[in-house]
Design a protein around this motif. Structure first.
Motif, PDB file in Angstrom:
ATOM      1  N   ASP A  19      33.747   7.958  42.537  1.00 28.14           N
ATOM      2  CA  ASP A  19      33.443   6.786  43.349  1.00 28.14           C
ATOM      3  C   ASP A  19      34.060   5.529  42.746  1.00 28.14           C
ATOM      4  O   ASP A  19      34.558   4.675  43.484  1.00 28.14           O
ATOM      5  N   TYR A  20      34.042   5.423  41.444  1.00 29.82           N
ATOM      6  CA  TYR A  20      34.648   4.270  40.780  1.00 29.82           C
ATOM      7  C   TYR A  20      36.135   4.175  41.104  1.00 29.82           C
ATOM      8  O   TYR A  20      36.645   3.110  41.458  1.00 29.82           O
ATOM      9  N   PHE A  21      36.843   5.303  41.011  1.00 30.27           N
ATOM     10  CA  PHE A  21      38.286   5.292  41.258  1.00 30.27           C
ATOM     11  C   PHE A  21      38.609   5.052  42.733  1.00 30.27           C
ATOM     12  O   PHE A  21      39.550   4.326  43.056  1.00 30.27           O
ATOM     13  N   THR A  22      37.841   5.646  43.634  1.00 24.82           N
ATOM     14  CA  THR A  22      38.097   5.414  45.051  1.00 24.82           C
ATOM     15  C   THR A  22      37.778   3.975  45.442  1.00 24.82           C
ATOM     16  O   THR A  22      38.506   3.365  46.229  1.00 24.82           O
ATOM     17  N   GLN A  23      36.731   3.418  44.882  1.00 29.83           N
ATOM     18  CA  GLN A  23      36.385   2.032  45.183  1.00 29.83           C
ATOM     19  C   GLN A  23      37.442   1.072  44.621  1.00 29.83           C
ATOM     20  O   GLN A  23      37.808   0.092  45.265  1.00 29.83           O
ATOM     21  N   LYS A  24      37.947   1.380  43.449  1.00 30.99           N
ATOM     22  CA  LYS A  24      38.996   0.551  42.852  1.00 30.99           C
ATOM     23  C   LYS A  24      40.261   0.602  43.707  1.00 30.99           C
ATOM     24  O   LYS A  24      40.889  -0.430  43.957  1.00 30.99           O
ATOM     25  N   TYR A  25      40.644   1.777  44.169  1.00 33.68           N
ATOM     26  CA  TYR A  25      41.825   1.902  45.025  1.00 33.68           C
ATOM     27  C   TYR A  25      41.614   1.187  46.358  1.00 33.68           C
ATOM     28  O   TYR A  25      42.523   0.510  46.860  1.00 33.68           O
ATOM     29  N   THR A  26      40.424   1.322  46.921  1.00 31.93           N
ATOM     30  CA  THR A  26      40.117   0.652  48.183  1.00 31.93           C
ATOM     31  C   THR A  26      40.198  -0.852  48.027  1.00 31.93           C
ATOM     32  O   THR A  26      40.798  -1.547  48.870  1.00 31.93           O
ATOM     33  N   ASN A  27      39.617  -1.396  46.972  1.00 31.74           N
ATOM     34  CA  ASN A  27      39.682  -2.837  46.723  1.00 31.74           C
ATOM     35  C   ASN A  27      41.122  -3.303  46.563  1.00 31.74           C
ATOM     36  O   ASN A  27      41.516  -4.334  47.104  1.00 31.74           O
TER      37      ASN A  27
END
Length: 129
Positions: A19-27
């Motif tokens: 979730d951390y990596f997907t949220q970082k990519y989304t941001n």
């Protein structure tokens, strides 16, 4: 007993890490596209607009979005991404017809949708409960 506890802890850690990596990519994707749209709005909000340059820039922006969309579609609802796609295509067609006032409105709408996606998929207590 200990095996189940360790496996459960590892699964929770894995979920939060992904979730951390997907949220970082989304941001990152949303910020890049939003910044590009804001800069593009500045270019078409002038009295004298270089039509060739603007058309080239909108095509590059569309290609950039397609790249981000292909990766975001793995974990974000497709109808949310389609809203962004629809607003971008509408803005692109308005730019090509040189209706810059309406195009700016569509790009503002696109930025709003992108910010909504960012808020919707962020991990916070309001989204959890």
């Amino acid at each position: 007993m200990y095996k189940e506890l360790i496996i459960s802890i590892l699964i929770v850690i894995l979920v939060f890490t992904l979730d951390y990596f997907t949220q970082k990519y989304t941001n990152n994707a949303i910020n890049n596209i939003s910044n590009d749209l804001i800069m593009f709005e500045g270019k078409i909000d002038k009295d004298e607009v270089d039509v060739e340059s603007v058309n080239k820039d909108i095509d590059e922006l569309n290609k950039k979005w397609q790249n981000y969309q292909s990766k975001l579609s793995y974990y974000i609802e497709h109808n949310e991404l389609e809203k962004v796609e629809t607003a971008l295509v509408t803005g692109q067609s308005l730019v090509k017809t040189q209706d810059y006032g309406q195009a700016i409105s569509e790009f503002e709408k696109t930025i709003f949708i992108l910010q909504h996606i960012d808020e919707k998929y962020s991990v916070n207590l309001r989204n959890i409960f």
